[in-house]
Design a protein around this motif. Structure first.
Motif, PDB file in Angstrom:
ATOM      1  N   SER A  36       0.550  -1.015  -0.009  1.00 22.58           N
ATOM      2  CA  SER A  36       0.147  -0.310   0.152  1.00 22.58           C
ATOM      3  C   SER A  36       0.834   1.695  -0.222  1.00 22.58           C
ATOM      4  O   SER A  36       0.733   2.335  -1.021  1.00 22.58           O
ATOM      5  N   ARG A  37       2.039   1.183   0.501  1.00 18.31           N
ATOM      6  CA  ARG A  37       3.136   2.826   0.853  1.00 18.31           C
ATOM      7  C   ARG A  37       3.823   2.361  -0.883  1.00 18.31           C
ATOM      8  O   ARG A  37       3.543   3.560  -1.592  1.00 18.31           O
ATOM      9  N   ALA A  38       3.783   1.423  -1.260  1.00 18.37           N
ATOM     10  CA  ALA A  38       4.832   1.267  -2.611  1.00 18.37           C
ATOM     11  C   ALA A  38       3.473   2.215  -3.907  1.00 18.37           C
ATOM     12  O   ALA A  38       4.113   2.775  -4.763  1.00 18.37           O
ATOM     13  N   ARG A  39       2.427   1.525  -3.447  1.00 16.17           N
ATOM     14  CA  ARG A  39       1.167   2.615  -4.580  1.00 16.17           C
ATOM     15  C   ARG A  39       0.938   2.963  -3.981  1.00 16.17           C
ATOM     16  O   ARG A  39      -0.010   3.884  -4.787  1.00 16.17           O
ATOM     17  N   SER A  40       0.961   4.197  -3.018  1.00 18.37           N
ATOM     18  CA  SER A  40       0.395   5.375  -2.430  1.00 18.37           C
ATOM     19  C   SER A  40      -1.178   5.188  -2.517  1.00 18.37           C
ATOM     20  O   SER A  40      -2.111   6.013  -3.065  1.00 18.37           O
ATOM     21  N   TRP A  41      -1.808   3.706  -1.987  1.00 20.75           N
ATOM     22  CA  TRP A  41      -3.064   3.462  -1.712  1.00 20.75           C
ATOM     23  C   TRP A  41      -3.364   4.069  -0.672  1.00 20.75           C
ATOM     24  O   TRP A  41      -2.458   4.705   0.536  1.00 20.75           O
ATOM     25  N   SER A  42      -4.794   4.593  -0.580  1.00 22.53           N
ATOM     26  CA  SER A  42      -5.613   5.016   0.429  1.00 22.53           C
ATOM     27  C   SER A  42      -5.549   4.012   1.520  1.00 22.53           C
ATOM     28  O   SER A  42      -5.881   2.669   1.455  1.00 22.53           O
ATOM     29  N   THR A  46      -6.469   0.252   1.060  1.00 19.82           N
ATOM     30  CA  THR A  46      -5.720  -1.294   2.210  1.00 19.82           C
ATOM     31  C   THR A  46      -6.474  -1.646   3.109  1.00 19.82           C
ATOM     32  O   THR A  46      -6.067  -2.998   3.304  1.00 19.82           O
ATOM     33  N   ASN A  87      -4.175  -2.144  -9.331  1.00 21.91           N
ATOM     34  CA  ASN A  87      -3.446   0.058  -8.870  1.00 21.91           C
ATOM     35  C   ASN A  87      -4.168  -0.077  -8.362  1.00 21.91           C
ATOM     36  O   ASN A  87      -5.467   0.380  -7.871  1.00 21.91           O
TER      37      ASN A  87
END
Length: 87
Positions: A36-42, A46, A87
């Motif tokens: 989630s951090r690598a993909r900048s998820w909310s 997550t 994504n």
């Protein structure tokens, strides 16, 4: 004892053991945090993906044990590979 009370006690006990089992094992949640951090998820995305994969594991295990009569394996790898492709 009342069967409804027994069912509630069993459900609460199973949920408590599952929660403690997950909290003491960082390998259960750390992959989701890192992805989630690598993909900048909310935070909401997550949590949704983590819960989705968390519910899939017992479902997969119960189906696998029912059909094959043994332990299910590889749920985490399947779920992480699924998550990596989102994504």
């Amino acid at each position: 004892m009342n069967p409804m009370i027994e069912s509630n006690i069993l459900l609460l006990t199973a949920a408590s053991i599952g929660f403690v089992h997950t909290i003491i094992g960082p390998d259960h949640y750390l992959p989701f945090i890192m992805i989630s951090r690598a993909r900048s998820w909310s935070f909401q995305k997550t949590i949704f993906i983590t819960l989705l994969c968390g519910m899939g594991r017992p479902a997969r295990q119960s189906c696998s044990r029912h059909k094959e009569g043994g332990q299910a394996g590889g749920e985490v790898l399947v779920c992480v590979s699924f998550v990596i492709n989102i994504n």
